[in-house]
Design an enzyme around this catalytic site. Sequence first.
Site, PDB file in Angstrom:
ATOM      1  N   ASP A 502       0.873  -1.158   0.000  1.00 53.09           N
ATOM      2  CA  ASP A 502       0.000   0.000   0.000  1.00 53.09           C
ATOM      3  C   ASP A 502       0.911   1.209   0.000  1.00 53.09           C
ATOM      4  OD1 ASP A 502      -2.108   1.776   0.405  1.00 53.09           O
ATOM      5  OD2 ASP A 502      -1.675   1.787   2.529  1.00 53.09           O
ATOM      6  N   ASP A 693      -0.960  -0.200   6.228  1.00 54.14           N
ATOM      7  CA  ASP A 693      -1.088   0.439   7.533  1.00 54.14           C
ATOM      8  C   ASP A 693      -2.517   0.816   7.873  1.00 54.14           C
ATOM      9  OD1 ASP A 693      -1.421   2.407   5.708  1.00 54.14           O
ATOM     10  OD2 ASP A 693       0.067   3.776   6.524  1.00 54.14           O
ATOM     11  N   ASP A 697      -6.495  -1.667   4.418  1.00 54.57           N
ATOM     12  CA  ASP A 697      -5.611  -2.776   4.048  1.00 54.57           C
ATOM     13  C   ASP A 697      -5.884  -4.029   4.859  1.00 54.57           C
ATOM     14  OD1 ASP A 697      -4.206  -0.972   2.438  1.00 54.57           O
ATOM     15  OD2 ASP A 697      -3.019  -0.319   4.163  1.00 54.57           O
TER      16      ASP A 697
END
Lengths: 798, 56
Positions: A502, A693, A697
């Site tokens: 990400d 984080d 996600d």
Amino acid sequence: MTAAAIAAPAALGCLHCHLPVPEGQRSAFCCAGCEVVHGAIAANGLEQFYALRATAEPAHTTDRAYAELDDPAFQRVHVVRAPDGQAQAALYLEDLRCGACAWLVESAPRCVDGITAIRVDLGRSRADVTWDPATTSLAAIARWLDRLGHAPHPYRGLAREALRRREDRALLIKLGVAGAAAGNLMLLAIALYAGMFGQMSRADAGFFRWASMCVAVPALGFAALPFFRTAIAALRARRLHLDLPLSIGILAGLSWGTANVIRGVGEIYFDSLAMLVFLLLVARWVVLRYQRRAGTAAELLLSLTPSRVHRLDGGEPVDVPVEAIVPGDVVRVLAGEVVPVDGEIVAGRSAFDVGLLTGESQPVEVAPGARAHAGTLNLAAAIEIRATAVGETTRVGKLVASIEAMSVKAPIERLVDRVAGRFVAVVSAAAALTLIGWSTRSVALGAEHAMALLIVTCPCALALATPLAVTVALGRAARRGVLVKGADALERLATPGTLFVDKTGTLTAGKLAVVTWRGDIDAAGLAAAVEAGSNHPIARALRGHAAPAGVATEVREELGRGIRGIVGGHAIVVGAPPWVRQRVRSQPVIEGWIAEIAERGETPIVIANDGVMVAVAGLADPIRPDAGAALRALEQLGWTVQLLSGDDVRVVQRVGGALGVPWWHCHGSVSPERKARAVVEARARGAVVMVGDGVNDAAAMAAASAGIAVSGAAEIAIEAADVYLRSPSISDVAATCAGAQATLATIRRNLKFSLAYNLVAGALAVTGLIHPLIAAAVMPLSSLTVLASSLRSKAFRS
Amino acid sequence: MTILYLILPLALCFAGAAVLAFAWTVRSGQLDDIETPPHRILFDDEPRRPGQRTLP
């Protein structure tokens, strides 16, 4: 000792933290914080702290009021009342590092009236406080601890910890029993071995053998219960597990030894068996301790999430715990705070960082009437929100519930269990052949050699191979700030496949900064001056780019559009292009720059001076300096890196392009649900690791073969992940993957060693050459080899 | 060597008692935290300047 007596030489710097004292400062301290902490310590006569402490990092005080700790709603959940009127609570304390911290905190009853006792647990960063509610309050105690630099937080997850403690104690008792049995059996065995060469009467030898049996059978029957249970469970589930050959070996040894004691002839293997069980339990206990520590550390991070809320009661803000909020309440959220509820904004304008929820890196402007979601960060100014949903009914709460359902991972077939499966087959076949082969001479001899084979090949070193390697790896990783939740996670990380990253927060710095500047360079200082008083992320980026050139007056900020003011007699306008165009004449060259910057996925900000556009700044999330090298290291390990972000496609491709990730591996504008689907699709092709984080996600992490959460991650992301990194940088991800591969290499090496030993011992047993002394020597030798090999492992070595 | 027939069971009884004592220490929670106590023995019992204060 007084303050003067411990005054450090100037070279040592600040009296409290040893940092250099800034020039021109007329005190012995580097900052006001250290002076306050030192004052609190000295005023209570606690200067011994300076003699005991091992580190001298500056203490952080927060100066919070902690009023929410005295709220009845909080006390109902977290405070226990003893029959004698005393109150008890468990607190998590920040920055507990060494004996000095523990001593300082435990000195509280001497310094504060009303505290009966404080017990500190350094390993868990936990303090159990007992106090007299009639004399003092929990908030006052919390303020005292805070002033010492140990900000307290309510300790969550007490029920889970009680359960673990019961397990830990049961294992420790078994360990003690096995240890005592092993020691005593060894003494008896030495007497027997010595007697073999000397003159020990048959009666005396028989007595020693009976004594050995009386110790071994009950003690090992009890201590080896965990192995028997796992073996039975594995058999029921029709899976192979290493505990199966172990249990076979232990049971064969115990029953054959007992039979030989009763018959009065033949070998007994009780001492070797007891040592085996003891070593296995030690390994199991050590691994458990490391895993618990990693698990506890992750849970403590959960305790750090804000638990207090400013509720408006008749217009006045009151600090209450989040549990006390009901729909309809109005809460105030200050700049820099996390929104605690879902609701509607009733007053104030601000910008929200919704990154944790959606993955979007650009701030979102909000005004009265807009919806606010729990878990988003208020960036700019105080706002008031009328709560419509709290706790589990918020959008975040529902997301969390769906992730919990997803994160039940199918256990992978561990390498050592695969080996154990073949091992069982080979040893059983060998035992059968031995029995048949020797039975041609005598059935008793056949049985004896077959049993000897089963016992000496009991895979002790094999069982130690994985735990030792994993323990060494977990310990070293924890020191580097990499918390691994279990051995399985390391094995899952060791097989390369697809690694989804990400973008927000892992590859980039996670906050806006000026990355491009076109036009008049002097305008940067003027823009910084106008933005000096604003809390907006764009203002912070401009301030970080240049020092303010003067002081701005008549500043007017229009949230989400721009800001203007007078600096040194010049009228400065800073803002988004459409808003500036309304006020200032545009020029083709400026428009060209705006288009160029927007094309690259950066946010253009126009600066105008006295009615003329003079410069354009391109704002973006800058790439971390170590990201490129880390991605190449990952590719060398065999991973295919892909970007999977909630950000705009152009932004993701800009970052990917700069790092050398091909454009077809850069996925932008991906919703949390799409992320999880992408991970599931990739899993069909091999191992998948998700690094992230945010809440957005978490579902993908749960679906991946292994999830890695980085520092600053949302609570639920930490829970869904298998590995938690204390730093947010991608280079630790690379180090973690490399460490996992090195650990697995060590495990393989250990397995080879132990199998080689078993081969030798087995061959001797089949040929009938095995002597109990050889068996007693080979087993510890093989275990020591495995231990040495584990310590030599390259995993996570710094 | 006949004394062995008395000594050995007696020694094993002692060992058993030690194991029971160990089990008791574990059950009473004395071994739950094995990190802080090694530090705690270094603490002075007496405060250098006893001064009780009420909190602000």
